[in-house]
Structure formats: structure tokens, C-alpha cells
Design a protein around this motif. Structure first.
Motif, mmCIF file in Angstrom:
data_model
loop_
_atom_site.group_PDB
_atom_site.id
_atom_site.type_symbol
_atom_site.label_atom_id
_atom_site.label_comp_id
_atom_site.label_asym_id
_atom_site.label_seq_id
_atom_site.Cartn_x
_atom_site.Cartn_y
_atom_site.Cartn_z
ATOM 1 N N ARG A 39 12.725 -6.233 10.042
ATOM 2 C CA ARG A 39 12.988 -5.160 9.087
ATOM 3 C C ARG A 39 14.278 -5.403 8.313
ATOM 4 O O ARG A 39 14.312 -5.298 7.082
ATOM 5 N N ASN A 40 15.342 -5.740 9.043
ATOM 6 C CA ASN A 40 16.633 -5.987 8.392
ATOM 7 C C ASN A 40 16.543 -7.121 7.383
ATOM 8 O O ASN A 40 17.067 -7.018 6.273
ATOM 9 N N LYS A 41 15.874 -8.206 7.762
ATOM 10 C CA LYS A 41 15.741 -9.363 6.877
ATOM 11 C C LYS A 41 15.001 -8.989 5.593
ATOM 12 O O LYS A 41 15.445 -9.327 4.491
ATOM 13 N N MET A 42 13.902 -8.273 5.740
ATOM 14 C CA MET A 42 13.100 -7.904 4.574
ATOM 15 C C MET A 42 13.847 -6.946 3.653
ATOM 16 O O MET A 42 13.806 -7.091 2.431
ATOM 17 N N GLU A 43 14.518 -5.975 4.241
ATOM 18 C CA GLU A 43 15.257 -5.018 3.426
ATOM 19 C C GLU A 43 16.403 -5.700 2.694
ATOM 20 O O GLU A 43 16.695 -5.384 1.548
ATOM 21 N N ARG A 44 17.025 -6.665 3.348
ATOM 22 C CA ARG A 44 18.174 -7.342 2.768
ATOM 23 C C ARG A 44 17.747 -8.357 1.713
ATOM 24 O O ARG A 44 18.296 -8.385 0.608
ATOM 25 N N GLU A 45 16.742 -9.161 2.028
ATOM 26 C CA GLU A 45 16.396 -10.297 1.169
ATOM 27 C C GLU A 45 15.348 -9.978 0.109
ATOM 28 O O GLU A 45 15.255 -10.672 -0.903
ATOM 29 N N VAL A 46 14.534 -8.976 0.348
ATOM 30 C CA VAL A 46 13.429 -8.703 -0.573
ATOM 31 C C VAL A 46 13.513 -7.311 -1.195
ATOM 32 O O VAL A 46 13.452 -7.163 -2.414
ATOM 33 N N LEU A 47 13.671 -6.292 -0.371
ATOM 34 C CA LEU A 47 13.516 -4.919 -0.848
ATOM 35 C C LEU A 47 14.773 -4.356 -1.497
ATOM 36 O O LEU A 47 14.683 -3.435 -2.311
ATOM 37 N N ALA A 48 15.933 -4.895 -1.158
ATOM 38 C CA ALA A 48 17.193 -4.359 -1.676
ATOM 39 C C ALA A 48 17.225 -4.411 -3.205
ATOM 40 O O ALA A 48 17.809 -3.525 -3.844
ATOM 41 N N LYS A 49 16.615 -5.436 -3.796
ATOM 42 C CA LYS A 49 16.612 -5.576 -5.258
ATOM 43 C C LYS A 49 16.087 -4.320 -5.943
ATOM 44 O O LYS A 49 16.533 -3.961 -7.026
ATOM 45 N N GLU A 131 6.176 -14.024 1.212
ATOM 46 C CA GLU A 131 6.962 -15.224 1.533
ATOM 47 C C GLU A 131 7.819 -15.002 2.769
ATOM 48 O O GLU A 131 7.927 -15.869 3.635
ATOM 49 N N GLY A 132 8.441 -13.814 2.832
ATOM 50 C CA GLY A 132 9.257 -13.473 3.990
ATOM 51 C C GLY A 132 8.428 -13.405 5.256
ATOM 52 O O GLY A 132 8.863 -13.880 6.318
ATOM 53 N N GLU A 133 7.242 -12.823 5.162
ATOM 54 C CA GLU A 133 6.359 -12.739 6.326
ATOM 55 C C GLU A 133 6.047 -14.126 6.865
ATOM 56 O O GLU A 133 6.119 -14.384 8.073
ATOM 57 N N VAL A 134 5.687 -15.030 5.965
ATOM 58 C CA VAL A 134 5.340 -16.397 6.365
ATOM 59 C C VAL A 134 6.540 -17.072 7.019
ATOM 60 O O VAL A 134 6.428 -17.731 8.061
ATOM 61 N N GLU A 135 7.698 -16.871 6.396
ATOM 62 C CA GLU A 135 8.921 -17.510 6.883
ATOM 63 C C GLU A 135 9.273 -17.067 8.302
ATOM 64 O O GLU A 135 9.642 -17.890 9.143
ATOM 65 N N VAL A 136 9.152 -15.756 8.528
ATOM 66 C CA VAL A 136 9.567 -15.202 9.822
ATOM 67 C C VAL A 136 8.778 -15.802 10.980
ATOM 68 O O VAL A 136 9.329 -16.052 12.052
ATOM 69 N N VAL A 137 7.499 -16.047 10.786
ATOM 70 C CA VAL A 137 6.668 -16.527 11.889
ATOM 71 C C VAL A 137 6.356 -18.018 11.764
ATOM 72 O O VAL A 137 5.476 -18.543 12.448
ATOM 73 N N SER A 138 7.105 -18.696 10.896
ATOM 74 C CA SER A 138 6.785 -20.099 10.600
ATOM 75 C C SER A 138 7.034 -21.024 11.785
ATOM 76 O O SER A 138 6.539 -22.147 11.809
#
Lengths: 161, 161
Positions: A39-49, A131-138
Motif C-alpha cells: 500500500r505504501n509503495k503504491m500510494e507513494r510511487e503511483v497514486l500520490a501524483k 506496473e507496480g503490481e508486477v514489480e512487487v511480486v516479480s
DNA sequence: TCATAATCGTTAGCATTGAAACGATAGTAA
DNA sequence: TTACTATCGTTTCAATGCTAACGATTATGA
């Protein structure tokens, strides 16, 4: 739990270590830490924009897929209370990403509908989110991804999550 | 994601379905749903009696184990911002479950310490919390619990969660 | 028909949450 | 010593989140 914590717990609870199920503790700890990090990663890297929270995004996602969704179903889908949905809907309406629409057949029911602006935001945001989803479980192979999904789904089903 | 959603996504994103990694989506969806359900269950069935949130409890747990913990380490451990730790510490202080103590060697650092009342709360609460932990993952065998923990840990490590 | 119960979304009040700005303290370099 | 920098925790402000209470609407049953 770390091994060296066993004795501490044992001492503090005055209970024999045998009564603690260490495997359960490890699963719960790792499960929540992974989800929190996600959640933190997505909010910071994707959703914050776009100034969106994880929950706001998940609501927009539902609206994107289903066009129009009842407030109650949004709450169930996101795992939050209906009051939270009401608050977040206010914020999203202020951003002109969605609007409310009272059901004609049952005037107690309120549906939330995506606006064109909301659709545009999702069309830009979803690819980045994915992209974030793929990265997290890559780090997991496809087989391992299937495996962990199956195990998680059983936990979800068994607990009515 | 449900199978029937594929076409919807495909249509909405104008991207070929091959570009979407469905396994990643499934892992992320199930991971967050399980964690959200876990948190809601614990707050409702165990922590609500003492008016504690999941994060408040996890902070008290750290204090219970380590006696005295720096604010920054609490934030890192719980996966929240230092501002959140500051606010929650205020609430816990108001309930007389902990208190602040400025480090003498480095006066920038603030340590949080458990009170006797806080220790009593944890001694009563932790066994109930642990029951919930066991219950949540009870549908998985011990081998499956080890398996999912290992997979989750790899996700955590690989992403620095 | 009419009273009662059930369901729905909102509101009120409070705690949680984070980004950014801020003061205080410690470390570093001239 | 004296700047400058870095680090730490708090504060501010807005959004998120929940419980309980509420008003509006619908369903049920006598």
C-alpha cells in the motif's frame, strides 16, 4: 517472531512456549507487513501524483469496471465502513471524478458513477498501477504466484473476508 | 480478477490482454484483501474492548518486547510515518499505557516506555490476539503456513518492506 | 390502512494517517 | 568558535476511517 523473542514472550505471558503457535504468528506478521508495504509503495510511487489513497483508487477501479456501484457494495468491496465510502465519495466528487445518483426504484439506495474525467484518470493511472503490481511480486515465479494466491484465497474464504 | 473482467479491462485500456499480468493482479488483490480482513477482524473482536487500533496494538507490542523504543524505530516497525507515531503516542499517553522519555546522550531522540498499566493490558490482550492469529490461518496446514510465510518473506525482502 | 421493523446513506465526533513545515539538537568543517 | 548541514520529533492541516445516532425510504404484518 524472531527466535530470541520466544523466551521474552514466554516470560511475559507466564505461559509455556508450547501454547504459542509460532507458525501462525509468522504468517500474520508477514502477511500484514507485505500488504502495508504494498500500500505504501503504491500510494507513494503511483497514486500520490493524483492525490489518491489506496482506498480511493480501489473505489475508482470498481466504478471503472462496473460503471455504477451502490455505496454498500463499494464498502464491502474495499473492506471499509459505509461512512468511509461516504467521506471518500465526497472527496472524489469535489475532484469531479464521480457523482452520486439516487436509485429510482429504491430511493434509499445511492449509486456512485464515474465521470469522464474520472475515466481519463483511470486510463492514465491503471497502467502505472499495474506496473507496480508486477514489480512487487516479480521475485516470485508464476507457479509461486499461483501458489500464494491459492493459499491467500483459502484464508479469505474461510474467514469471510 | 474475475475472468469476465478481462474483456472489460482490455476494452477500457485499449491494450491487448497479453500486456496484463493476471497472476500479479491476483496476488496483489488477495494479499491486500486478506490483510484488510485480518486487521478488521482483530480490531473488532479483540482490540475494540480496549479501544485500540491495529497500529496502537503493534506499538504496545514492541514496547512490551523491548521495554523502551525510539520513535523512529516504532515508525519503521509499524510501517507508518513518524507523525502517526507521535499522534498515537499522545493517545496512549492519555490512556496512561506509555510515556515519553528523552534520551540523555542525544536529546533529539525520544524513547517511548511501557507503563505498568500498559503491561497489564498487554498481558490480558495478547493471549486473545494470539487466539485470533491462530484462528485466521487455521484453514492452512503447518506445511502450508511455512510455505506462505516463506513466499511473503521473499516479497518483503525483495521490496525492502 | 397503519403501525412497526428493517434497510440505506449521511452526519457527528473522534482517532488515525501522511506530507510539509517547523524548532531543537547534534555533527561537521572552516 | 562559528557557520552549515543533518537528524529527530512535533505540529499543522487535510483526508481517511470507525462507531453510533439519525432521517428517509421500503417492507412486513395485523
Amino acid at each position: 517472531m524472531l527466535p530470541e523473542e520466544k523466551d521474552t514472550i514466554n516470560q511475559l505471558t507466564k505461559a509455556p512456549i508450547e501454547s504459542l503457535n509460532l507458525h501462525s504468528i509468522t504468517v500474520v506478521t508477514n502477511l500484514y507487513r507485505a500488504a502495508q508495504g504494498l500500500r505504501n509503495k503504491m500510494e507513494r510511487e503511483v497514486l500520490a501524483k493524483h492525490g489518491l489513497s489506496w482506498t480511493s483508487f480501489s473505489i475508482l477501479y470498481d466504478l471503472w469496471i462496473w460503471e455504477s456501484v451502490e455505496t454498500k457494495k463499494l464498502a464491502l468491496s474495499a473492506g471499509v465502513s459505509k461512512a468511509t465510502i461516504s467521506n471518500i465519495t465526497n472527496t472524489l466528487e469535489r475532484k469531479e471524478l464521480c457523482f452520486r445518483k439516487v436509485d429510482n426504484r429504491d430511493r434509499r439506495i445511492t449509486c456512485v458513477v464515474l465521470t469522464n474525467k474520472g475515466r481519463k484518470v483511470m486510463e492514465e493511472l491503471y497502467p502505472r498501477f499495474h506496473e507496480g503490481e508486477v514489480e512487487v511480486v516479480s521475485s516470485l515465479s508464476v507457479e509461486e504466484q499461483k501458489l500464494i494466491s491459492g493459499l491467500l484465497r483459502r484464508v479469505i474464504r474461510e474467514n469471510d473476508f
